[in-house]
Design a protein around this motif. Structure first.
Motif, PDB file in Angstrom:
ATOM      1  N   ASN A   1      -8.077   9.076  -7.166  1.00 12.53           N
ATOM      2  CA  ASN A   1      -8.809   9.910  -7.092  1.00 12.53           C
ATOM      3  C   ASN A   1     -10.361   9.995  -7.421  1.00 12.53           C
ATOM      4  O   ASN A   1     -11.185  10.381  -6.955  1.00 12.53           O
ATOM      5  CB  ASN A   1      -8.353  10.761  -7.916  1.00 12.53           C
ATOM      6  CG  ASN A   1      -7.061  11.835  -7.294  1.00 12.53           C
ATOM      7  OD1 ASN A   1      -6.917  11.724  -6.421  1.00 12.53           O
ATOM      8  ND2 ASN A   1      -5.686  12.186  -8.329  1.00 12.53           N
TER       9      ASN A   1
ATOM     10  N   TRP B   1       0.443  -1.213   0.013  1.00 15.98           N
ATOM     11  CA  TRP B   1       0.160  -0.249   0.206  1.00 15.98           C
ATOM     12  C   TRP B   1       0.768   0.937   0.376  1.00 15.98           C
ATOM     13  O   TRP B   1       0.628   2.564  -0.308  1.00 15.98           O
ATOM     14  CB  TRP B   1      -1.064  -0.426   1.116  1.00 15.98           C
ATOM     15  CG  TRP B   1      -2.178  -1.231   1.095  1.00 15.98           C
ATOM     16  CD1 TRP B   1      -2.552  -2.166   1.808  1.00 15.98           C
ATOM     17  CD2 TRP B   1      -3.130  -0.556  -0.197  1.00 15.98           C
ATOM     18  NE1 TRP B   1      -3.233  -2.565   1.011  1.00 15.98           N
ATOM     19  CE2 TRP B   1      -4.136  -2.340  -0.147  1.00 15.98           C
ATOM     20  CE3 TRP B   1      -3.950   0.243  -1.149  1.00 15.98           C
ATOM     21  CZ2 TRP B   1      -5.439  -2.017  -0.916  1.00 15.98           C
ATOM     22  CZ3 TRP B   1      -4.477  -0.514  -1.729  1.00 15.98           C
ATOM     23  CH2 TRP B   1      -5.239  -1.245  -2.098  1.00 15.98           C
TER      24      TRP B   1
ATOM     25  N   ARG C   1       0.336   4.491  -2.833  1.00 17.15           N
ATOM     26  CA  ARG C   1      -0.075   5.705  -2.716  1.00 17.15           C
ATOM     27  C   ARG C   1       1.204   6.467  -3.059  1.00 17.15           C
ATOM     28  O   ARG C   1       0.568   7.274  -3.833  1.00 17.15           O
ATOM     29  CB  ARG C   1       0.290   5.906  -0.841  1.00 17.15           C
ATOM     30  CG  ARG C   1       0.452   6.391  -0.220  1.00 17.15           C
ATOM     31  CD  ARG C   1       0.478   7.014   0.490  1.00 17.15           C
ATOM     32  NE  ARG C   1       0.860   6.863   1.414  1.00 17.15           N
ATOM     33  CZ  ARG C   1       2.099   7.177   1.551  1.00 17.15           C
ATOM     34  NH1 ARG C   1       3.152   8.422   1.289  1.00 17.15           N
ATOM     35  NH2 ARG C   1       3.281   6.606   2.483  1.00 17.15           N
ATOM     36  N   ARG C   2       2.546   6.300  -2.990  1.00 17.75           N
ATOM     37  CA  ARG C   2       3.471   7.062  -3.721  1.00 17.75           C
ATOM     38  C   ARG C   2       3.705   6.872  -5.083  1.00 17.75           C
ATOM     39  O   ARG C   2       3.544   8.137  -5.545  1.00 17.75           O
ATOM     40  CB  ARG C   2       4.287   6.580  -2.963  1.00 17.75           C
ATOM     41  CG  ARG C   2       5.276   6.267  -1.905  1.00 17.75           C
ATOM     42  CD  ARG C   2       7.035   5.689  -2.285  1.00 17.75           C
ATOM     43  NE  ARG C   2       7.572   6.047  -0.462  1.00 17.75           N
ATOM     44  CZ  ARG C   2       7.483   5.243   0.064  1.00 17.75           C
ATOM     45  NH1 ARG C   2       7.729   4.074  -0.008  1.00 17.75           N
ATOM     46  NH2 ARG C   2       7.970   5.462   1.791  1.00 17.75           N
TER      47      ARG C   2
ATOM     48  N   LYS D   1      -1.893   5.642 -12.461  1.00 21.27           N
ATOM     49  CA  LYS D   1      -2.795   5.063 -11.871  1.00 21.27           C
ATOM     50  C   LYS D   1      -2.532   3.559 -11.902  1.00 21.27           C
ATOM     51  O   LYS D   1      -2.415   2.532 -12.610  1.00 21.27           O
ATOM     52  CB  LYS D   1      -3.994   5.028 -13.248  1.00 21.27           C
ATOM     53  CG  LYS D   1      -4.508   7.113 -13.032  1.00 21.27           C
ATOM     54  CD  LYS D   1      -5.542   6.799 -14.267  1.00 21.27           C
ATOM     55  CE  LYS D   1      -6.014   8.656 -13.704  1.00 21.27           C
ATOM     56  NZ  LYS D   1      -7.375   8.699 -14.327  1.00 21.27           N
TER      57      LYS D   1
ATOM     58  N   TYR E   1      -6.239   5.224  -1.956  1.00 18.90           N
ATOM     59  CA  TYR E   1      -5.615   6.525  -2.850  1.00 18.90           C
ATOM     60  C   TYR E   1      -5.596   7.004  -4.112  1.00 18.90           C
ATOM     61  O   TYR E   1      -4.922   8.113  -4.938  1.00 18.90           O
ATOM     62  CB  TYR E   1      -3.996   6.362  -2.885  1.00 18.90           C
ATOM     63  CG  TYR E   1      -3.633   5.784  -1.146  1.00 18.90           C
ATOM     64  CD1 TYR E   1      -3.308   6.495  -0.669  1.00 18.90           C
ATOM     65  CD2 TYR E   1      -3.148   3.868  -1.108  1.00 18.90           C
ATOM     66  CE1 TYR E   1      -3.024   5.851   0.524  1.00 18.90           C
ATOM     67  CE2 TYR E   1      -2.811   3.495  -0.123  1.00 18.90           C
ATOM     68  CZ  TYR E   1      -2.536   4.806   1.289  1.00 18.90           C
ATOM     69  OH  TYR E   1      -2.493   4.288   2.323  1.00 18.90           O
TER      70      TYR E   1
ATOM     71  N   GLU F   1       0.860   6.730  -7.396  1.00 17.72           N
ATOM     72  CA  GLU F   1      -0.639   7.694  -7.210  1.00 17.72           C
ATOM     73  C   GLU F   1      -0.679   8.924  -6.858  1.00 17.72           C
ATOM     74  O   GLU F   1      -0.618   9.847  -7.375  1.00 17.72           O
ATOM     75  CB  GLU F   1      -1.539   6.979  -6.374  1.00 17.72           C
ATOM     76  CG  GLU F   1      -2.395   5.566  -6.288  1.00 17.72           C
ATOM     77  CD  GLU F   1      -3.498   5.710  -7.681  1.00 17.72           C
ATOM     78  OE1 GLU F   1      -3.609   6.053  -8.340  1.00 17.72           O
ATOM     79  OE2 GLU F   1      -3.825   4.482  -8.513  1.00 17.72           O
ATOM     80  N   THR F   2       0.445   9.006  -5.915  1.00 19.01           N
ATOM     81  CA  THR F   2       0.980  10.454  -5.911  1.00 19.01           C
ATOM     82  C   THR F   2       1.259  11.464  -6.525  1.00 19.01           C
ATOM     83  O   THR F   2       1.384  12.460  -7.086  1.00 19.01           O
ATOM     84  CB  THR F   2       1.387  10.631  -4.672  1.00 19.01           C
ATOM     85  OG1 THR F   2       0.119  10.463  -3.513  1.00 19.01           O
ATOM     86  CG2 THR F   2       2.127  12.220  -3.770  1.00 19.01           C
ATOM     87  N   CYS F   3       2.430  10.280  -7.382  1.00 16.38           N
ATOM     88  CA  CYS F   3       2.843  10.839  -8.492  1.00 16.38           C
ATOM     89  C   CYS F   3       2.598  10.740 -10.046  1.00 16.38           C
ATOM     90  O   CYS F   3       2.714  11.402 -10.606  1.00 16.38           O
ATOM     91  CB  CYS F   3       4.434   9.774  -9.280  1.00 16.38           C
ATOM     92  SG  CYS F   3       5.549  10.481  -7.859  1.00 16.38           S
ATOM     93  N   GLY F   4       0.940  10.717 -10.010  1.00 15.67           N
ATOM     94  CA  GLY F   4       0.515  10.855 -11.130  1.00 15.67           C
ATOM     95  C   GLY F   4       0.236   9.632 -11.418  1.00 15.67           C
ATOM     96  O   GLY F   4      -1.000   9.496 -12.804  1.00 15.67           O
TER      97      GLY F   4
END
Length: 199
Positions: free
Chosen positions: A50, A3, A7-8, A15, A48, A10-13
């Motif tokens: 959007n 996870w 998370r990392r 999918k 995580y 998804e945070t960087c864009g």
């Protein structure tokens, strides 16, 4: 850890839509932690993402093909822990052993060409190392072995032949490298799956 990586990403864009893993007990436990009812755990909510996007769990086809071969090897063979049957007929490892002995074994009088050119004794008599080799599993569950069973035309091995054919087709479907491989290898099951109707 999984996870955290998701998370990392998804945070960087990125999918993240799937996690692919082998059949190790830790991976199976991770999937079962996300069980939400029903018979299978194949997806979970991606917290995580959007948007409302699930995260799918995919077992690696190469590891699954080894598992299938190892289960078959124990059906009336090796440890005799399984007795696979379908339509009242055995799916037996002994059928493969007999086929090998008839066409490749030490007593075989045929020299030169063989209907089982890739099979060696290590395909038949599995040890702890050979049980882990994907190439040996794929060569046992192959079109070549299916064709050899068909050539023998033994009514007692029909379901074993069908079993091998089905898993050869499944492995091909899940293990293609590019969109033209099916043309080069003349295997229609390597063709890209364009929609569910072509499956």
């Amino acid at each position: 850890m999984v996870w955290g990586c998701i998370r990392r990403l998804e945070t960087c864009g990125f999918k993240v839509i799937a996690v692919t893993c082998d059949g190790a007990s830790s991976n199976r436990t991770f999937m079962q932690l996300h069980h939400s009812g029903g018979n299978l755990t194949y997806k979970t909510i991606n917290p995580y993402a959007n948007e409302d996007r699930p995260l799918f769990f995919i077992s690696d086809p190469s590891h699954l093909i080894k598992t299938v071969r190892n289960c078959w090897a124990n059906s009336y063979g090796h440890s005799y822990t399984r007795k696979l049957k379908i339509n009242g007929q055995d799916i037996s490892w002994q059928h493969l052993v007999d086929l090998y002995k008839a066409h490749r074994g030490a007593d075989c009088a045929t020299l030169g060409l063989s209907i089982l050119p890739k099979l060696k004794w290590e395909h038949i008599e599995l040890n702890s190392y050979s049980k882990m080799r994907v190439d040996l599993a794929a060569q046992v569950l192959s079109t070549t072995v299916t064709e050899a069973f068909l050539y023998e035309n033994n009514p007692h091995t029909k379901e074993t032949e069908r079993f091998v054919r089905i898993f050869d087709q499944i492995f091909d479907l899940m293990n293609t490298r590019n969109t033209k491989e099916f043309v080069l290898k003349r295997k229609p099951n390597l063709a890209p799956l364009l929609n569910l109707k072509s499956a």
